[in-house]
Design a protein around this motif. Structure first.
Motif, PDB file in Angstrom:
ATOM      1  N   ALA A   1     -12.085 -25.937  77.421  1.00 30.81           N
ATOM      2  CA  ALA A   1     -11.765 -24.858  78.362  1.00 30.81           C
ATOM      3  C   ALA A   1     -10.311 -24.415  78.225  1.00 30.81           C
ATOM      4  CB  ALA A   1     -12.047 -25.324  79.790  1.00 30.81           C
ATOM      5  N   ARG A   2      -9.429 -25.357  77.874  1.00 36.05           N
ATOM      6  CA  ARG A   2      -8.000 -25.023  77.768  1.00 36.05           C
ATOM      7  C   ARG A   2      -7.670 -24.265  76.488  1.00 36.05           C
ATOM      8  NH1 ARG A   2      -6.870 -30.546  79.965  1.00 36.05           N
ATOM      9  NH2 ARG A   2      -6.714 -31.252  77.802  1.00 36.05           N
ATOM     10  N   LYS A   3      -8.485 -24.425  75.457  1.00 36.31           N
ATOM     11  CA  LYS A   3      -8.160 -23.846  74.153  1.00 36.31           C
ATOM     12  C   LYS A   3      -7.894 -22.350  74.223  1.00 36.31           C
ATOM     13  CE  LYS A   3     -10.641 -25.054  70.560  1.00 36.31           C
ATOM     14  NZ  LYS A   3     -11.781 -25.518  69.721  1.00 36.31           N
ATOM     15  N   GLN A   4      -8.611 -21.656  75.086  1.00 34.56           N
ATOM     16  CA  GLN A   4      -8.449 -20.201  75.171  1.00 34.56           C
ATOM     17  C   GLN A   4      -7.080 -19.805  75.717  1.00 34.56           C
ATOM     18  OE1 GLN A   4     -10.908 -18.361  78.278  1.00 34.56           O
ATOM     19  NE2 GLN A   4     -11.391 -20.418  79.034  1.00 34.56           N
ATOM     20  N   HIS A   5      -6.376 -20.750  76.320  1.00 32.90           N
ATOM     21  CA  HIS A   5      -5.057 -20.449  76.889  1.00 32.90           C
ATOM     22  C   HIS A   5      -3.913 -20.839  75.944  1.00 32.90           C
ATOM     23  CE1 HIS A   5      -7.105 -19.569  80.611  1.00 32.90           C
ATOM     24  NE2 HIS A   5      -7.609 -20.796  80.668  1.00 32.90           N
ATOM     25  N   TYR A   6      -4.259 -21.204  74.720  1.00 32.51           N
ATOM     26  CA  TYR A   6      -3.222 -21.611  73.770  1.00 32.51           C
ATOM     27  C   TYR A   6      -2.258 -20.460  73.503  1.00 32.51           C
ATOM     28  CZ  TYR A   6      -1.071 -22.763  69.278  1.00 32.51           C
ATOM     29  OH  TYR A   6      -0.175 -22.989  68.270  1.00 32.51           O
ATOM     30  N   ASP A   7      -0.972 -20.761  73.617  1.00 31.11           N
ATOM     31  CA  ASP A   7       0.085 -19.774  73.387  1.00 31.11           C
ATOM     32  C   ASP A   7       0.969 -20.308  72.256  1.00 31.11           C
ATOM     33  OD1 ASP A   7       2.441 -18.250  73.427  1.00 31.11           O
ATOM     34  OD2 ASP A   7       2.256 -17.841  75.570  1.00 31.11           O
ATOM     35  N   GLN A   8       0.816 -19.727  71.090  1.00 29.60           N
ATOM     36  CA  GLN A   8       1.535 -20.237  69.921  1.00 29.60           C
ATOM     37  C   GLN A   8       3.049 -20.161  70.103  1.00 29.60           C
ATOM     38  OE1 GLN A   8       0.558 -18.249  66.264  1.00 29.60           O
ATOM     39  NE2 GLN A   8       1.563 -19.772  64.990  1.00 29.60           N
TER      40      GLN A   8
ATOM     41  N   ILE B   1       1.980 -27.631  78.132  1.00 27.89           N
ATOM     42  CA  ILE B   1       1.737 -26.744  76.991  1.00 27.89           C
ATOM     43  C   ILE B   1       0.773 -27.420  76.022  1.00 27.89           C
ATOM     44  CG2 ILE B   1       2.790 -25.563  75.036  1.00 27.89           C
ATOM     45  CD1 ILE B   1       5.268 -25.210  76.685  1.00 27.89           C
ATOM     46  N   ILE B   2      -0.353 -26.769  75.811  1.00 27.80           N
ATOM     47  CA  ILE B   2      -1.389 -27.338  74.952  1.00 27.80           C
ATOM     48  C   ILE B   2      -1.158 -26.955  73.498  1.00 27.80           C
ATOM     49  CG2 ILE B   2      -3.137 -27.359  76.771  1.00 27.80           C
ATOM     50  CD1 ILE B   2      -4.237 -24.743  75.558  1.00 27.80           C
ATOM     51  N   ASP B   3      -1.798 -27.712  72.601  1.00 28.70           N
ATOM     52  CA  ASP B   3      -1.803 -27.311  71.198  1.00 28.70           C
ATOM     53  C   ASP B   3      -3.037 -26.447  70.943  1.00 28.70           C
ATOM     54  OD1 ASP B   3      -3.973 -28.998  71.048  1.00 28.70           O
ATOM     55  OD2 ASP B   3      -3.039 -30.461  69.717  1.00 28.70           O
ATOM     56  N   LYS B   4      -3.249 -26.047  69.710  1.00 31.25           N
ATOM     57  CA  LYS B   4      -4.338 -25.110  69.411  1.00 31.25           C
ATOM     58  C   LYS B   4      -5.715 -25.709  69.665  1.00 31.25           C
ATOM     59  CE  LYS B   4      -4.336 -26.258  64.478  1.00 31.25           C
ATOM     60  NZ  LYS B   4      -4.162 -25.710  63.107  1.00 31.25           N
ATOM     61  N   ASN B   5      -5.782 -27.035  69.779  1.00 29.47           N
ATOM     62  CA  ASN B   5      -7.063 -27.692  70.048  1.00 29.47           C
ATOM     63  C   ASN B   5      -7.258 -28.018  71.523  1.00 29.47           C
ATOM     64  OD1 ASN B   5      -7.944 -27.820  67.276  1.00 29.47           O
ATOM     65  ND2 ASN B   5      -6.384 -29.393  66.976  1.00 29.47           N
ATOM     66  N   GLY B   6      -6.323 -27.568  72.350  1.00 29.37           N
ATOM     67  CA  GLY B   6      -6.453 -27.790  73.786  1.00 29.37           C
ATOM     68  C   GLY B   6      -5.922 -29.123  74.275  1.00 29.37           C
ATOM     69  N   TRP B   7      -5.258 -29.878  73.408  1.00 26.04           N
ATOM     70  CA  TRP B   7      -4.742 -31.195  73.793  1.00 26.04           C
ATOM     71  C   TRP B   7      -3.383 -31.054  74.469  1.00 26.04           C
ATOM     72  CZ3 TRP B   7      -6.692 -36.250  72.297  1.00 26.04           C
ATOM     73  CH2 TRP B   7      -7.933 -36.196  71.655  1.00 26.04           C
TER      74      TRP B   7
END
Length: 373
Positions: free
Chosen positions: A110-117, A188-194
């Protein structure tokens, strides 16, 4: 309210809130039981982080276990769980952990969509520049108290101090700006939502077992190297072995010096404790390869090495082979000669090239070519 003291039955002792009594066949005293239990707990605690302790202290562990087996729990109605009950408990625990894992995975998806590079990059830049500030401040303290380059001339020292102060001021400004851009770095998550804390747990797991493997390997290497050194009569070989022994011992000492770690002490981006990241080696292992500034420097070095290797390869390559020569006829008889002369020449050439073919060449000349295979 004062705690009411309870008189224990004869022979029963209390250890850390649990009651114990000797079995009918026991020969170990209460003091020996307590000492054995303390030693048992200590060995298992140490072995959790340094598993080779179990090998080194195997005899002590066996002795402590034998002493402890002479005593049993003394609480009224206390019963040990049966194997069936233990297995049921383990199965419940496995199911609980699986539910926990599935829930965490669902949250990550669910968090992956909020990834901000950009924010993720800024977070790493913030950590890197905070480390740089710490390094510069340590350098500055060494220049100020004279411990860094004690023989440095005073005017040069003052110049370097001024430069360091300016660098620290610039770094502080950058850190302040990055803190504003980043917000809470732990969210702040990484691109995999972690999340960072989740990655640290994974990194600790890998670090623990990498450390265990390296520690066991070095502990095996050292006695072998020392035995080879002792048996060797060759001066050069002994010198090389001393170097290898010294390096292996330093690596092992460095590993053993690391205390048992918690996940929050790990880098979230690589299998290195955060206190091992720094800008001077030793004592640090170096900056994290994921830090943006350091990553760029590594990339530049790689490009330089690749270019140098390619240049060296081209320099050492043999020159290209010349193109094969253009096919030429075996002999040529120009046109316009008398028939007798042509016949004579063909007769002579037939002796030299009995299998040759006669073909028409440029300007109506006669050409002898090798026969087609």
């Amino acid at each position: 309210m004062a705690r009411t003291s309870v008189t224990l039955p004869e022979g029963v002792i209390e250890v850390e809130g649990m009651l114990w009594k000797p079995k009918a066949s026991a020969t170990a005293t209460a003091e020996e039981f307590i000492a054995a239990r303390t030693r048992f707990v200590e060995i298992n605690r140490d072995g959790r982080w340094n598993p080779w302790v179990f090998d080194e202290r195997e005899a002590e562990l066996d002795e402590a276990s034998a002493t402890m087996d002479q005593w049993t729990r003394a609480e009224p109605g206390h019963r040990r769980l049966t194997m069936k009950q233990l297995e049921a408990r383990w199965e419940r625990e496995d199911r609980r952990l699986e539910r926990q894992r599935a829930a965490a995975e669902k949250q990550r998806e669910a968090r992956k969509q909020h990834y901000d590079q950009e924010r993720a990059h800024a977070r790493l830049a913030l950590i890197e520049n905070q480390s740089i500030v710490d390094h510069l401040q340590t350098e500055l303290a060494g220049f100020r108290d004279g411990s860094r380059f004690p023989a440095m001339p005073p005017d040069k020292r003052q110049k370097d101090i001024a430069e360091l102060e300016a660098q620290i001021e610039r770094a502080h400004k950058l850190v302040t700006r990055l803190e504003t851009d980043v917000g809470d770095p732990e969210e702040i998550i990484d691109k995999n939502g972690w999340l960072p804390r989740e990655r640290r747990e994974v990194m600790l797991f890998h670090y623990k077992y990498d450390r265990e493997f390296s520690g066991r390997d070095l502990r095996k290497q050292l006695p072998d190297l020392q035995a080879t050194h002792k048996a060797s009569k060759d001066r050069k070989e002994r010198s090389e072995l001393r170097v290898k022994i010294g390096m292996a011992q330093r690596k092992l000492d460095d590993l053993l010096a690391v205390p048992e770690l918690a996940a929050e002490q790990m880098c979230s981006e690589c299998t290195t404790p955060m206190f091992k990241h720094g800008w001077v080696t030793p004592p640090y292992d170096g900056p994290c390869p994921a830090w943006p500034g350091w990553a760029k420097r590594i990339q530049r070095v790689r490009e330089m090495l690749t270019a140098a290797a390619e240049e060296n390869k081209q320099r050492n390559e043999p020159p290209p082979a010349p193109p094969p020569p253009k096919p030429e006829p075996l002999a040529v008889i120009p046109s316009g000669l008398p028939i007798a002369e042509i016949t004579a020449r063909l007769t002579e050439l037939q002796k030299q090239f009995p299998d040759a073919e006669v073909r028409r060449g440029r300007a109506n000349r006669w050409e002898l070519w090798p026969a087609k295979s």
